[in-house]
Scaffold this active site. Sequence first.
Site, short mmCIF file in Angstrom:
data_model
loop_
_atom_site.label_atom_id
_atom_site.label_comp_id
_atom_site.label_asym_id
_atom_site.label_seq_id
_atom_site.Cartn_x
_atom_site.Cartn_y
_atom_site.Cartn_z
N LYS A 64 0.84 -1.20 0.00
CA LYS A 64 0.00 0.00 0.00
C LYS A 64 0.87 1.26 0.00
O LYS A 64 0.57 2.24 -0.68
CB LYS A 64 -0.92 0.00 1.22
CG LYS A 64 -2.01 -1.06 1.18
CD LYS A 64 -2.84 -1.02 2.46
CE LYS A 64 -3.93 -2.07 2.46
NZ LYS A 64 -4.75 -2.02 3.70
N ALA A 86 -1.12 1.38 6.28
CA ALA A 86 -1.30 0.37 7.33
C ALA A 86 -2.18 -0.76 6.81
O ALA A 86 -2.96 -0.59 5.87
CB ALA A 86 -1.93 0.99 8.57
N ASP A 87 -2.04 -1.92 7.45
CA ASP A 87 -2.91 -3.03 7.17
C ASP A 87 -3.13 -3.81 8.46
O ASP A 87 -2.27 -3.81 9.36
CB ASP A 87 -2.33 -3.96 6.10
CG ASP A 87 -3.36 -4.95 5.60
OD1 ASP A 87 -4.27 -4.53 4.86
OD2 ASP A 87 -3.29 -6.14 5.97
N THR A 88 -4.29 -4.47 8.55
CA THR A 88 -4.65 -5.23 9.76
C THR A 88 -5.09 -6.63 9.38
O THR A 88 -5.86 -6.81 8.43
CB THR A 88 -5.79 -4.51 10.51
OG1 THR A 88 -5.35 -3.19 10.87
CG2 THR A 88 -6.17 -5.27 11.77
#
Length: 215
Positions: A64, A86-88
Amino acid sequence: MTETSPIPQAARPKLVLASASPRRLALLQQAGLEPDALLPADLDEAPLKSEKPRDLVRRLARAKLDVAVAAARGSEELRQGYVVAADTVVAVGRRILPKAEVTDEAAACLRLLSGRAHRVYTAVCVIGPKDRPRERLVETRVRFKRLSAREIDGYLASGEWRGKAGGYAIQGLAGSFVVKLVGSYSAVVGLPLYETVGLLEGEGYPVRGAWRDAA
Protein backbone atom coordinates in the site's frame (compact mmCIF):
# COMPACT_ATOMS: atom_id res chain seq x y z
CA MET A 1 8.80 33.08 27.91
CA THR A 2 7.98 33.48 24.23
CA GLU A 3 5.42 31.02 22.92
CA THR A 4 6.55 28.99 19.92
CA SER A 5 4.87 30.26 16.78
CA PRO A 6 2.69 27.81 14.85
CA ILE A 7 4.13 26.53 11.61
CA PRO A 8 2.40 28.36 8.74
CA GLN A 9 0.01 26.05 6.90
CA ALA A 10 1.75 26.78 3.59
CA ALA A 11 5.08 25.66 5.08
CA ARG A 12 3.76 22.45 6.61
CA PRO A 13 4.80 19.34 4.71
CA LYS A 14 2.00 17.44 3.03
CA LEU A 15 0.62 14.31 4.64
CA VAL A 16 -0.86 11.41 2.65
CA LEU A 17 -2.88 8.51 4.02
CA ALA A 18 -2.64 5.42 1.81
CA SER A 19 -6.18 4.33 2.63
CA ALA A 20 -9.82 5.09 1.99
CA SER A 21 -10.82 3.61 5.35
CA PRO A 22 -13.01 5.99 7.40
CA ARG A 23 -11.65 4.30 10.54
CA ARG A 24 -8.01 5.02 9.72
CA LEU A 25 -8.85 8.59 8.72
CA ALA A 26 -10.71 9.15 12.01
CA LEU A 27 -7.80 7.73 14.01
CA LEU A 28 -5.30 9.97 12.24
CA GLN A 29 -7.56 12.94 12.95
CA GLN A 30 -7.81 11.81 16.59
CA ALA A 31 -4.04 12.24 16.74
CA GLY A 32 -4.47 15.81 15.50
CA LEU A 33 -3.29 15.03 11.97
CA GLU A 34 -5.35 15.93 8.89
CA PRO A 35 -4.10 14.28 5.68
CA ASP A 36 -3.90 16.40 2.56
CA ALA A 37 -4.76 13.44 0.33
CA LEU A 38 -6.10 9.89 0.49
CA LEU A 39 -4.36 7.53 -1.92
CA PRO A 40 -5.74 4.00 -1.44
CA ALA A 41 -4.38 1.00 -3.31
CA ASP A 42 -6.48 -1.67 -5.00
CA LEU A 43 -4.58 -4.83 -4.02
CA ASP A 44 -5.17 -8.56 -3.97
CA GLU A 45 -5.03 -9.13 -0.21
CA ALA A 46 -5.19 -12.92 -0.33
CA PRO A 47 -2.38 -14.57 1.66
CA LEU A 48 0.32 -16.47 -0.18
CA LYS A 49 0.62 -20.19 0.36
CA SER A 50 1.82 -20.91 3.93
CA GLU A 51 2.21 -17.16 4.60
CA LYS A 52 2.18 -16.29 8.30
CA PRO A 53 -0.17 -13.55 9.57
CA ARG A 54 2.66 -11.20 10.54
CA ASP A 55 4.33 -11.65 7.14
CA LEU A 56 1.06 -11.00 5.30
CA VAL A 57 0.28 -7.81 7.18
CA ARG A 58 3.78 -6.45 6.64
CA ARG A 59 3.68 -7.27 2.93
CA LEU A 60 0.30 -5.61 2.42
CA ALA A 61 1.18 -2.47 4.39
CA ARG A 62 4.39 -2.06 2.40
CA ALA A 63 2.55 -2.68 -0.89
CA LYS A 64 0.00 0.00 0.00
CA LEU A 65 2.86 2.35 0.84
CA ASP A 66 4.61 1.69 -2.47
CA VAL A 67 1.44 2.41 -4.50
CA ALA A 68 0.73 5.64 -2.62
CA VAL A 69 4.36 6.81 -2.81
CA ALA A 70 4.42 6.28 -6.57
CA ALA A 71 1.28 8.40 -6.91
CA ALA A 72 2.48 11.07 -4.50
CA ARG A 73 5.92 11.41 -6.05
CA GLY A 74 4.24 11.97 -9.40
CA SER A 75 2.33 14.94 -8.01
CA GLU A 76 3.91 18.38 -7.79
CA GLU A 77 1.92 19.18 -4.66
CA LEU A 78 2.61 15.91 -2.81
CA ARG A 79 6.11 15.10 -4.06
CA GLN A 80 7.87 16.06 -0.84
CA GLY A 81 5.13 14.79 1.43
CA TYR A 82 4.93 12.09 4.08
CA VAL A 83 2.96 8.93 3.44
CA VAL A 84 1.31 6.65 6.03
CA ALA A 85 0.08 3.15 5.14
CA ALA A 86 -1.30 0.37 7.33
CA ASP A 87 -2.91 -3.03 7.17
CA THR A 88 -4.65 -5.23 9.76
CA VAL A 89 -4.94 -9.01 9.92
CA VAL A 90 -6.91 -11.10 12.42
CA ALA A 91 -5.66 -14.62 13.13
CA VAL A 92 -6.35 -17.61 15.32
CA GLY A 93 -3.00 -19.34 15.58
CA ARG A 94 -1.63 -19.33 12.04
CA ARG A 95 -5.12 -19.28 10.53
CA ILE A 96 -5.78 -15.94 8.86
CA LEU A 97 -9.39 -14.80 9.00
CA PRO A 98 -10.86 -13.05 5.96
CA LYS A 99 -12.13 -9.52 5.61
CA ALA A 100 -15.72 -10.71 5.57
CA GLU A 101 -17.76 -9.67 2.55
CA VAL A 102 -20.68 -12.11 2.82
CA THR A 103 -22.78 -13.23 5.78
CA ASP A 104 -21.46 -16.80 5.78
CA GLU A 105 -17.88 -15.56 6.08
CA ALA A 106 -18.74 -13.28 9.00
CA ALA A 107 -20.75 -16.01 10.74
CA ALA A 108 -17.86 -18.47 10.44
CA CYS A 109 -15.45 -15.89 11.90
CA LEU A 110 -17.71 -15.12 14.86
CA ARG A 111 -18.26 -18.79 15.65
CA LEU A 112 -14.49 -19.37 15.54
CA LEU A 113 -13.75 -16.35 17.77
CA SER A 114 -16.50 -17.13 20.28
CA GLY A 115 -15.14 -17.83 23.74
CA ARG A 116 -11.50 -17.82 22.73
CA ALA A 117 -8.48 -15.58 22.26
CA HIS A 118 -7.17 -14.37 18.93
CA ARG A 119 -4.45 -12.02 17.73
CA VAL A 120 -4.74 -8.85 15.70
CA TYR A 121 -1.66 -7.81 13.74
CA THR A 122 -1.38 -4.28 12.40
CA ALA A 123 1.58 -3.06 10.41
CA VAL A 124 2.13 0.64 9.83
CA CYS A 125 4.63 2.09 7.36
CA VAL A 126 5.76 5.70 7.05
CA ILE A 127 7.99 7.36 4.50
CA GLY A 128 9.15 10.97 4.27
CA PRO A 129 10.90 13.14 1.67
CA LYS A 130 14.15 11.19 2.20
CA ASP A 131 12.41 8.07 0.83
CA ARG A 132 13.49 6.03 3.84
CA PRO A 133 10.62 3.68 4.79
CA ARG A 134 10.08 2.94 8.47
CA GLU A 135 7.78 0.22 9.80
CA ARG A 136 6.28 -1.08 13.03
CA LEU A 137 4.32 -4.25 13.64
CA VAL A 138 1.85 -4.22 16.52
CA GLU A 139 0.42 -7.44 17.92
CA THR A 140 -2.67 -7.27 20.14
CA ARG A 141 -4.33 -10.17 21.94
CA VAL A 142 -8.12 -10.08 22.15
CA ARG A 143 -10.46 -12.51 23.91
CA PHE A 144 -14.15 -12.74 23.09
CA LYS A 145 -16.92 -13.88 25.40
CA ARG A 146 -18.80 -17.00 24.42
CA LEU A 147 -21.34 -15.80 21.89
CA SER A 148 -24.86 -17.16 21.77
CA ALA A 149 -26.59 -17.89 18.47
CA ARG A 150 -28.84 -14.92 19.18
CA GLU A 151 -25.86 -12.58 19.63
CA ILE A 152 -24.25 -13.80 16.44
CA ASP A 153 -27.48 -13.42 14.46
CA GLY A 154 -28.03 -9.95 15.89
CA TYR A 155 -24.53 -8.84 14.98
CA LEU A 156 -24.82 -10.24 11.47
CA ALA A 157 -28.08 -8.31 11.04
CA SER A 158 -26.27 -5.07 11.97
CA GLY A 159 -24.03 -5.27 8.91
CA GLU A 160 -21.09 -3.81 10.87
CA TRP A 161 -18.95 -6.81 9.97
CA ARG A 162 -18.86 -6.10 6.25
CA GLY A 163 -15.33 -5.60 4.98
CA LYS A 164 -13.83 -5.98 8.46
CA ALA A 165 -10.88 -8.24 9.22
CA GLY A 166 -12.12 -11.17 11.26
CA GLY A 167 -15.73 -10.23 10.60
CA TYR A 168 -16.07 -7.64 13.37
CA ALA A 169 -15.45 -3.98 14.22
CA ILE A 170 -14.23 -3.52 17.78
CA GLN A 171 -15.19 0.18 17.75
CA GLY A 172 -18.83 -0.74 17.22
CA LEU A 173 -21.26 -3.26 18.65
CA ALA A 174 -18.61 -5.99 18.81
CA GLY A 175 -16.84 -4.02 21.51
CA SER A 176 -19.35 -5.62 23.88
CA PHE A 177 -17.94 -9.06 22.99
CA VAL A 178 -14.43 -8.26 24.25
CA VAL A 179 -13.56 -9.77 27.61
CA LYS A 180 -9.88 -8.84 27.53
CA LEU A 181 -7.51 -6.86 25.33
CA VAL A 182 -3.74 -6.80 25.72
CA GLY A 183 -1.98 -4.40 23.39
CA SER A 184 -3.19 -1.46 21.30
CA TYR A 185 -6.89 -0.73 20.93
CA SER A 186 -6.27 1.74 18.10
CA ALA A 187 -4.26 -0.93 16.26
CA VAL A 188 -7.26 -3.27 16.37
CA VAL A 189 -9.40 -0.49 14.92
CA GLY A 190 -6.84 -0.09 12.13
CA LEU A 191 -4.03 2.34 12.97
CA PRO A 192 -1.75 2.17 16.05
CA LEU A 193 -1.54 5.81 17.09
CA TYR A 194 1.51 5.60 19.38
CA GLU A 195 3.60 3.92 16.70
CA THR A 196 2.29 6.08 13.85
CA VAL A 197 3.06 9.34 15.63
CA GLY A 198 6.47 8.02 16.65
CA LEU A 199 7.36 7.05 13.09
CA LEU A 200 6.25 10.41 11.72
CA GLU A 201 8.23 12.31 14.34
CA GLY A 202 11.25 10.12 13.68
CA GLU A 203 11.14 11.18 10.03
CA GLY A 204 10.81 14.83 10.96
CA TYR A 205 7.10 15.47 10.49
CA PRO A 206 6.00 18.35 12.81
CA VAL A 207 3.28 16.49 14.72
CA ARG A 208 3.21 18.96 17.62
CA GLY A 209 2.99 21.86 15.18
CA ALA A 210 -0.19 20.34 13.77
CA TRP A 211 -1.55 20.20 17.31
CA ARG A 212 -0.85 23.91 17.83
CA ASP A 213 -2.56 24.79 14.58
CA ALA A 214 -5.63 22.81 15.62
CA ALA A 215 -5.87 24.52 19.02
